[in-house]
Design an enzyme around this catalytic site. Structure first.
Site, PDB file in Angstrom:
ATOM      1  N   SER A 147       0.843  -1.188   0.000  1.00  0.00           N
ATOM      2  CA  SER A 147       0.000   0.000   0.000  1.00  0.00           C
ATOM      3  C   SER A 147       0.879   1.239   0.000  1.00  0.00           C
ATOM      4  O   SER A 147       2.018   1.214   0.496  1.00  0.00           O
ATOM      5  CB  SER A 147      -0.899   0.018   1.243  1.00  0.00           C
ATOM      6  OG  SER A 147      -1.543   1.277   1.393  1.00  0.00           O
ATOM      7  N   TYR A 160      -1.258  -0.694  10.372  1.00  0.00           N
ATOM      8  CA  TYR A 160      -1.408  -1.083   8.968  1.00  0.00           C
ATOM      9  C   TYR A 160      -0.206  -0.611   8.144  1.00  0.00           C
ATOM     10  O   TYR A 160       0.379  -1.375   7.376  1.00  0.00           O
ATOM     11  CB  TYR A 160      -2.689  -0.479   8.416  1.00  0.00           C
ATOM     12  CG  TYR A 160      -2.951  -0.776   6.959  1.00  0.00           C
ATOM     13  CD1 TYR A 160      -3.420  -2.010   6.551  1.00  0.00           C
ATOM     14  CD2 TYR A 160      -2.757   0.211   5.983  1.00  0.00           C
ATOM     15  CE1 TYR A 160      -3.683  -2.281   5.211  1.00  0.00           C
ATOM     16  CE2 TYR A 160      -3.015  -0.043   4.643  1.00  0.00           C
ATOM     17  CZ  TYR A 160      -3.475  -1.285   4.263  1.00  0.00           C
ATOM     18  OH  TYR A 160      -3.720  -1.532   2.934  1.00  0.00           O
TER      19      TYR A 160
END
Length: 260
Positions: A147, A160
């Site tokens: 990501s 995350y």
């Protein structure tokens, strides 16, 4: 025990892809797009029901192999079952992962460990399941979905982002070794994509795109020689610009993301 037995072996035409995290979101959309482009696609996720629904959409191209990637033995077993039923895996796309917002006021190392175990260790289990065979064949391609959150530490996304930073680092480290062994390594860094995970967010998501747009960007990227597939371009530019700033300026911007 996971049942990975197919009712009957399919006709072996077209390259074989294995996609994890394929029951929803980016993984599901990429599976459908690759199948439409002629791939045979083995799909894995924890939700067997959703995988069977996906298989039913294209039963001659998509094949369900339920898997919890946090189970190391199961990852190896499923990879072996795919190869036994469908043949060598030409392309592996590992997109299994999860996201929950975090906060210093409810900092929980157990929650961090759960995220790390799924996003990073789970990916490592599937990498371990395909690398030896690809090296032995001196053929194959591996893509890990990370990501843009791996570029910069953002408030509320520490757990995350840390896992995605780890995946980016891991892929960079593996790239030259795998290249020497005849295996291609890529990392995929999406921005905000409209998925069941991001639907839970209660904050603005700049440059949000659909899963179909994400899948198109990924499949188009697979047709290039790029190591990193990053999209959409506006988000890629913004996050890389933020990453390049000195910490003083970067923190001045990220402070504005704090919840009141």
């Amino acid at each position: 025990m996971t049942d990975t037995t197919l009712s009957s072996p399919p006709v072996q035409t077209g390259k074989l892809a294995w996609i994890t995290g394929a029951s929803s979101g980016i993984g599901r959309a990429v599976a459908i797009k690759l199948a439409r482009e002629g791939y045979r696609v083995a799909v894995s996720a924890r939700s067997a029901d959703k995988l069977m629904e996906l298989q039913a959409e294209m039963p001659d191209r998509i094949f369900a192999f339920p898997l919890d990637v946090t189970d190391r033995a199961a990852a190896s077993s499923v990879a072996n079952a795919i190869r036994a039923s469908l043949g060598p895996i030409d392309l592996a796309i590992f997109s299994a992962g999860s996201y929950k917002r975090d906060s210093v006021r409810r900092f929980n190392s157990g929650a961090f460990a759960e995220t790390l175990n799924l996003n990073v260790i789970g990916t490592a289990h599937t990498l371990e399941a395909v690398i030896p065979d690809m090296i032995a064949r001196r053929s194959g391609e591996i893509c890990v979905v990370a990501s843009v959150a791996g570029y910069v530490g953002l408030p509320g996304g520490g757990f995350y982002g840390a896992t995605k930073a780890a995946l980016n680092n891991l892929c960079e480290a593996l790239y030259p070794e795998l290249e020497r062994e005849g295996v291609r390594m890529r990392v995929i860094n999406p921005g905000f994509v409209d998925t069941p995970l991001t639907a839970k967010n209660d904050f603005p998501m700049p440059f949000l795109i659909s899963v179909d747009e994400a899948a198109e960007s990924i499949v188009d990227g697979l047709k290039t020689n790029k190591f990193e597939i990053i999209f959409p371009w506006k988000m890629a530019f913004a996050i890389k610009f933020l990453h390049a700033l000195p910490h003083r300026l970067r923190f001045a911007l990220t402070r504005k993301m704090l919840r009141k």
